[in-house]
Motif scaffolding. Structure first.
Motif, mmCIF file in Angstrom:
data_model
loop_
_atom_site.group_PDB
_atom_site.id
_atom_site.type_symbol
_atom_site.label_atom_id
_atom_site.label_comp_id
_atom_site.label_asym_id
_atom_site.label_seq_id
_atom_site.Cartn_x
_atom_site.Cartn_y
_atom_site.Cartn_z
ATOM 1 N N UNK A 73 40.398 5.706 3.436
ATOM 2 C CA UNK A 73 39.375 6.069 2.458
ATOM 3 C C UNK A 73 38.574 4.813 2.140
ATOM 4 N N UNK A 74 37.251 4.903 2.243
ATOM 5 C CA UNK A 74 36.381 3.775 1.912
ATOM 6 C C UNK A 74 35.651 4.048 0.596
ATOM 7 N N UNK A 75 35.382 2.966 -0.142
ATOM 8 C CA UNK A 75 34.476 3.010 -1.287
ATOM 9 C C UNK A 75 33.380 1.978 -1.051
ATOM 10 N N UNK A 76 32.224 2.120 -1.704
ATOM 11 C CA UNK A 76 31.060 1.295 -1.354
ATOM 12 C C UNK A 76 31.236 -0.195 -1.629
ATOM 13 N N UNK A 77 30.537 -0.976 -0.832
ATOM 14 C CA UNK A 77 30.407 -2.419 -1.045
ATOM 15 C C UNK A 77 28.945 -2.707 -1.382
ATOM 16 N N UNK A 78 28.710 -3.335 -2.507
ATOM 17 C CA UNK A 78 27.338 -3.590 -2.936
ATOM 18 C C UNK A 78 26.599 -4.437 -1.914
ATOM 19 N N UNK A 79 25.440 -3.950 -1.479
ATOM 20 C CA UNK A 79 24.603 -4.613 -0.473
ATOM 21 C C UNK A 79 25.330 -4.814 0.852
ATOM 22 N N UNK A 80 26.462 -4.124 1.036
ATOM 23 C CA UNK A 80 27.213 -4.259 2.287
ATOM 24 C C UNK A 80 27.895 -5.595 2.452
ATOM 25 N N UNK A 81 28.023 -6.366 1.378
ATOM 26 C CA UNK A 81 28.550 -7.729 1.475
ATOM 27 C C UNK A 81 30.082 -7.733 1.421
ATOM 28 N N UNK A 82 30.694 -8.588 2.245
ATOM 29 C CA UNK A 82 32.141 -8.768 2.214
ATOM 30 C C UNK A 82 32.492 -10.074 2.902
ATOM 31 N N UNK A 83 33.747 -10.508 2.716
ATOM 32 C CA UNK A 83 34.213 -11.795 3.241
ATOM 33 C C UNK A 83 33.332 -12.933 2.728
ATOM 34 N N UNK A 84 32.883 -12.791 1.488
ATOM 35 C CA UNK A 84 32.060 -13.808 0.841
ATOM 36 C C UNK A 84 32.276 -13.683 -0.662
ATOM 37 N N UNK A 85 31.968 -14.731 -1.433
ATOM 38 C CA UNK A 85 32.185 -14.654 -2.880
ATOM 39 C C UNK A 85 31.385 -13.546 -3.549
ATOM 40 N N UNK A 86 30.259 -13.139 -2.932
ATOM 41 C CA UNK A 86 29.397 -12.119 -3.533
ATOM 42 C C UNK A 86 29.916 -10.693 -3.344
ATOM 43 N N UNK A 87 31.000 -10.531 -2.611
ATOM 44 C CA UNK A 87 31.601 -9.218 -2.401
ATOM 45 C C UNK A 87 31.804 -8.515 -3.750
ATOM 46 N N UNK A 88 31.317 -7.242 -3.847
ATOM 47 C CA UNK A 88 31.425 -6.576 -5.154
ATOM 48 C C UNK A 88 31.459 -5.064 -4.983
ATOM 49 N N UNK A 89 32.330 -4.432 -5.748
ATOM 50 C CA UNK A 89 32.397 -2.979 -5.877
ATOM 51 C C UNK A 89 32.580 -2.661 -7.354
ATOM 52 N N UNK A 90 31.782 -1.724 -7.879
ATOM 53 C CA UNK A 90 31.845 -1.391 -9.303
ATOM 54 C C UNK A 90 33.196 -0.779 -9.677
ATOM 55 N N UNK A 91 33.619 -1.045 -10.906
ATOM 56 C CA UNK A 91 34.910 -0.538 -11.378
ATOM 57 C C UNK A 91 34.972 0.982 -11.284
ATOM 58 N N UNK A 92 33.880 1.675 -11.593
ATOM 59 C CA UNK A 92 33.869 3.139 -11.531
ATOM 60 C C UNK A 92 34.062 3.631 -10.104
#
Length: 423
Positions: free
Chosen positions: A378-397
């Motif tokens: 199961x996947x949930x969204x990654x903001x701006x598609x960013x990952x493996x970087x400090x800017x990686x972000x997914x909203x708590x909701x």
């Protein structure tokens, strides 16, 4: 029409609190959120997970492969086991969500089951897998490989750039190489594995989907090229007389990019290029290149390997440079179980969440486990598609949405597997 009344998390704010605590257990000498396997800070992270599992009422331990395992007993010991979880190690300078979300969401699902008195027929195994991320030995998913019996003595003989064996590095993480090779579980008793993870890409966000159901996980081929040229004076050696290993490696980097760009689902990345000597007035004598190709298309991966071999040889030959190109054993694409995906889809629909189906371009423990056990992701969204970087972000909701789907899917899988045995 809703057939199942969806379960809800008892206290979803605990997920955010757990993620915040994990985010504090990092190597603060590097940027971002660094908790790499085979380090003291990773040991601290896994010990934190072990305490949390025990606090939640799970029968918990760290196995011989470094996996943190917690068991919530079901009502029928003979029914077998459902498994869920992810990983808490990170890449250097990575983010604070990645596999962490799957571990703490599974933990909150367990808390909800216990606090609402909801019982499963099957035992529920929650796992924080050891060393999922690629390491300096070129082998990822160490814990899940060991758990599935996929780790070999040859794997433990892999060496890093300093000549250190993986097996010799394990004691520093509190592990024993011999014991790790015997850490496999009886996979025949595990009925299903379900992993929640951030997407690490832009697909869900672009399609307005809150949940992604993974159809397959990418195949990967990794390689290492050693270019051997000749050391000469940079100021006095004409360009036509040079045997520059660095230029041969640089040309190969561009070839990797071109090969991967030729296929819509192809990915090609150069992980590192090192030159020796590093003096600006000396022509490069040796250059080492590491990289990988990824795709859900196994035939394309084989073709990309052939193309790279030709391209790298050409780059070396035209400069009078010798080349040794080695390939790390590849991982074939892993298909997810369609029946489990349908169960997850039903849980998502009943929760009123928009869903999409997609393949994963990232590597996951689920790809190793799927070789033996019915598996879904199961996947949930990654903001701006960013990952493996400090800017990686997914909203708590969004994390709560994923954790709620995970909870309901586990309940449904338990019922479906129980009903299947009864027929």
């Amino acid at each position: 029409m809703t057939v199942h009344a969806p379960a809800t998390l008892v206290e979803p704010t605990r997920i955010d609190e757990d993620l915040a605590q994990l985010a504090s257990l990092i190597d603060d000498t590097t940027p971002g959120y660094t908790r790499q396997a085979l380090t003291d800070i990773d040991i601290a992270g896994r010990q934190w997970v072990l305490r949390r599992f025990r606090d939640a009422g799970l029968d918990s331990r760290i196995d011989a492969a470094g996996n943190v395992i917690g068991i919530l007993p079901g009502t029928n010991p003979a029914a077998g086991t459902l498994m869920t979880g992810s990983h808490t190690d990170t890449v250097e300078g990575g983010g604070r969500f990645d596999g962490n979300v799957g571990v703490v969401a599974a933990l909150e699902a367990v808390r909800t089951l216990r606090e609402t008195g909801t019982t499963l027929t099957h035992d529920l195994m929650v796992v924080d897998f050891f060393a999922e991320e690629p390491n300096r030995f070129g082998l990822s998913c160490l814990g899940s490989r060991a758990l599935m019996g996929h780790l070999s003595a040859a794997d433990l003989n892999r060496r890093d750039e300093h000549g250190t064996r993986l097996g010799d590095a394990l004691p520093g993480a509190g592990l024993n190489a011999v014991d790790m090779l015997s850490a496999a579980v009886e996979t025949g008793t595990i009925r299903a594995f379900l992993e929640l993870h951030i997407e690490q890409g832009p697909y869900l966000e672009a399609h307005g989907s809150q949940i992604g159901l993974v159809t397959s996980i990418t195949g990967i081929t990794r390689f290492r090229g050693l270019f051997s040229g000749r050391r000469d004076h940079a100021g006095t050696t004409p360009m036509s007389h040079r045997r520059d290993a660095g230029c041969a490696a640089a040309g190969t980097v561009l070839a990797i990019e071109a090969i991967a760009s030729s296929h819509p689902d192809g990915r090609g990345t150069t992980g590192a290029v090192t030159f020796s000597p590093t003096a600006v007035n000396v022509i490069t004598e040796t250059a080492t290149l590491t990289g990988e190709f990824r795709s859900p298309d196994l035939d394309w991966l084989a073709d990309a390997a052939s193309q790279l071999d030709v391209a790298a040889q050409a780059q070396a030959s035209q400069r009078g440079v010798e080349l040794q190109l080695d390939w790390v054993p590849s991982e074939s694409p892993a298909l997810m179980d369609t029946s489990l995906l349908d169960i997850c889809a039903g849980a998502t629909e009943d929760l009123g969440l928009h869903q999409s189906r997609l393949y994963s371009g990232a590597e996951h423990d689920a790809a190793i486990i799927a070789k033996h056990i019915p598996t879904a992701m199961i996947f949930i969204p990654s903001q701006d598609g960013r990952s493996h970087c400090p800017e990686e972000f997914t909203h708590a909701a969004e994390i709560v949405d994923g954790a709620t789907v995970l909870l309901n899917a586990l309940i449904r899988i338990d019922k479906a597997a129980t009903a299947g045995r009864a027929r």
